[in-house]
Design an enzyme around this catalytic site. Structure first.
Site, PDB file in Angstrom:
ATOM      1  N   GLU A  94      35.095  -6.592   4.432  1.00  9.34           N
ATOM      2  CA  GLU A  94      34.267  -6.924   3.272  1.00  9.34           C
ATOM      3  C   GLU A  94      34.396  -5.890   2.159  1.00  9.34           C
ATOM      4  O   GLU A  94      33.546  -5.821   1.271  1.00  9.34           O
ATOM      5  CB  GLU A  94      32.801  -7.042   3.689  1.00  9.34           C
ATOM      6  CG  GLU A  94      32.491  -8.177   4.636  1.00  9.34           C
ATOM      7  CD  GLU A  94      32.597  -9.557   4.001  1.00  9.34           C
ATOM      8  OE1 GLU A  94      33.139  -9.659   2.873  1.00  9.34           O
ATOM      9  OE2 GLU A  94      32.160 -10.530   4.628  1.00  9.34           O
ATOM     10  N   HIS A 112      25.300  -4.393   4.064  1.00 10.17           N
ATOM     11  CA  HIS A 112      25.518  -5.831   4.282  1.00 10.17           C
ATOM     12  C   HIS A 112      25.218  -6.146   5.737  1.00 10.17           C
ATOM     13  O   HIS A 112      25.721  -5.473   6.641  1.00 10.17           O
ATOM     14  CB  HIS A 112      26.968  -6.198   3.960  1.00 10.17           C
ATOM     15  CG  HIS A 112      27.379  -7.548   4.478  1.00 10.17           C
ATOM     16  ND1 HIS A 112      26.652  -8.699   4.238  1.00 10.17           N
ATOM     17  CD2 HIS A 112      28.444  -7.930   5.230  1.00 10.17           C
ATOM     18  CE1 HIS A 112      27.256  -9.720   4.820  1.00 10.17           C
ATOM     19  NE2 HIS A 112      28.337  -9.280   5.437  1.00 10.17           N
ATOM     20  N   TYR A 133       4.870 -10.427  -3.053  1.00  7.54           N
ATOM     21  CA  TYR A 133       5.148  -9.653  -4.269  1.00  7.54           C
ATOM     22  C   TYR A 133       6.238  -8.609  -4.107  1.00  7.54           C
ATOM     23  O   TYR A 133       6.749  -8.071  -5.094  1.00  7.54           O
ATOM     24  CB  TYR A 133       3.868  -8.993  -4.787  1.00  7.54           C
ATOM     25  CG  TYR A 133       3.256  -7.956  -3.883  1.00  7.54           C
ATOM     26  CD1 TYR A 133       3.772  -6.653  -3.828  1.00  7.54           C
ATOM     27  CD2 TYR A 133       2.153  -8.254  -3.089  1.00  7.54           C
ATOM     28  CE1 TYR A 133       3.218  -5.696  -3.008  1.00  7.54           C
ATOM     29  CE2 TYR A 133       1.587  -7.296  -2.265  1.00  7.54           C
ATOM     30  CZ  TYR A 133       2.121  -6.023  -2.225  1.00  7.54           C
ATOM     31  OH  TYR A 133       1.568  -5.074  -1.406  1.00  7.54           O
ATOM     32  N   TYR A 229       4.175   3.317  -7.877  1.00 12.40           N
ATOM     33  CA  TYR A 229       3.791   3.420  -6.471  1.00 12.40           C
ATOM     34  C   TYR A 229       4.339   4.707  -5.838  1.00 12.40           C
ATOM     35  O   TYR A 229       5.428   5.158  -6.165  1.00 12.40           O
ATOM     36  CB  TYR A 229       4.345   2.227  -5.704  1.00 12.40           C
ATOM     37  CG  TYR A 229       4.049   2.235  -4.213  1.00 12.40           C
ATOM     38  CD1 TYR A 229       2.793   1.901  -3.740  1.00 12.40           C
ATOM     39  CD2 TYR A 229       5.028   2.611  -3.312  1.00 12.40           C
ATOM     40  CE1 TYR A 229       2.526   1.929  -2.367  1.00 12.40           C
ATOM     41  CE2 TYR A 229       4.766   2.639  -1.946  1.00 12.40           C
ATOM     42  CZ  TYR A 229       3.511   2.294  -1.495  1.00 12.40           C
ATOM     43  OH  TYR A 229       3.258   2.323  -0.155  1.00 12.40           O
TER      44      TYR A 229
END
Length: 233
Positions: A94, A112, A133, A229
């Site tokens: 990949e 991945h 969210y 946050y």
């Protein structure tokens, strides 16, 4: 008989250098992250792959080698053009997908996986419904890239379109791709994506009921709050 140079290399074989200290450290972190994907059930065997960028070198997991067998001497790295510059193990199949992310973004790490719930969702929808969210942490609603054969440029192109403005996406009938500023961040985004997919599948499995979904406005509000946050330095 293959013609050889004086240093024992075959003619045409690229010269590969030794890993630098920062690459050796990054390789250790990469192997730890790759092993986490197996230990936490995000891949089976060697079905996923992980990479981290150090300068203009991309360290990647090698193709078909179980992660618990990788050691310090197995460093595998390529240049941004895909030419192998570190190690003798063949890089992940990949590789085009990983290099495409680094070419199009400022990512420093890519994860991945073939996570079960995320892969299941990739076969059902073209975008993960706004069930939570935390989609805001990935840049918005998570898109599903159209199917293409693994390891191809077509898959890499489909993935980039799905990643536009996002740090994670689903690959149809395949799995997940996330990127971040570090291996920890890329991995955490993968785990979060798998969790949201599992949540959506659980919510939609109740007969006769449909889950409530967030609006784009509600997601945008959550995104604003997520920017502040955590602990302040």
């Amino acid at each position: 008989m293959t013609e050889q140079r004086g240093d024992g290399r075959d003619v045409g074989e690229p010269r590969r250098r030794d890993a630098r200290p920062e690459e050796t450290r990054a390789w250790q972190e990469l192997v730890t992250t790759a092993r986490r994907t197996v230990a936490e059930g995000l891949v089976v065997g060697t079905s996923g792959n992980v990479s981290v960028r150090v300068g203009d070198t991309v360290l990647v997991t090698p193709s078909g080698v179980p992660y618990d067998r990788l050691g310090p001497d197995d460093v595998t790295g390529v240049g941004l053009d895909g030419r192998q510059v570190l190690g003798t193990l063949v890089p992940t199949s990949e590789l085009p997908m990983h290099l495409a992310v680094y070419a199009a973004t400022d990512a420093r790490a890519v994860v991945h996986t073939h996570a079960v719930h995320a892969t299941a969702v990739s076969t059902l929808v073209s975008e993960l419904p706004l069930i939570h969210y935390m989609a805001a942490a990935l840049g918005g609603p998570v898109r599903v890239a159209p199917y293409a054969t693994y390891g191809t440029d077509e898959l890499a192109e489909n993935m980039l379109r799905a990643l536009d403005g996002r740090s994670g996406c689903l690959l149809r009938n395949h799995g997940t791709v996330t990127h971040g500023a570090s291996l920890d961040q890329a991995y955490d985004r993968t785990a979060q994506l798998e969790w949201m997919c599992r949540l959506w599948l659980a919510a939609t499995s109740v007969p006769g009921l449909s889950p409530s979904l967030l609006s784009r406005e509600q997601l945008a509000e959550a995104e604003d709050r997520l920017r502040g946050y955590g602990q302040r330095s």
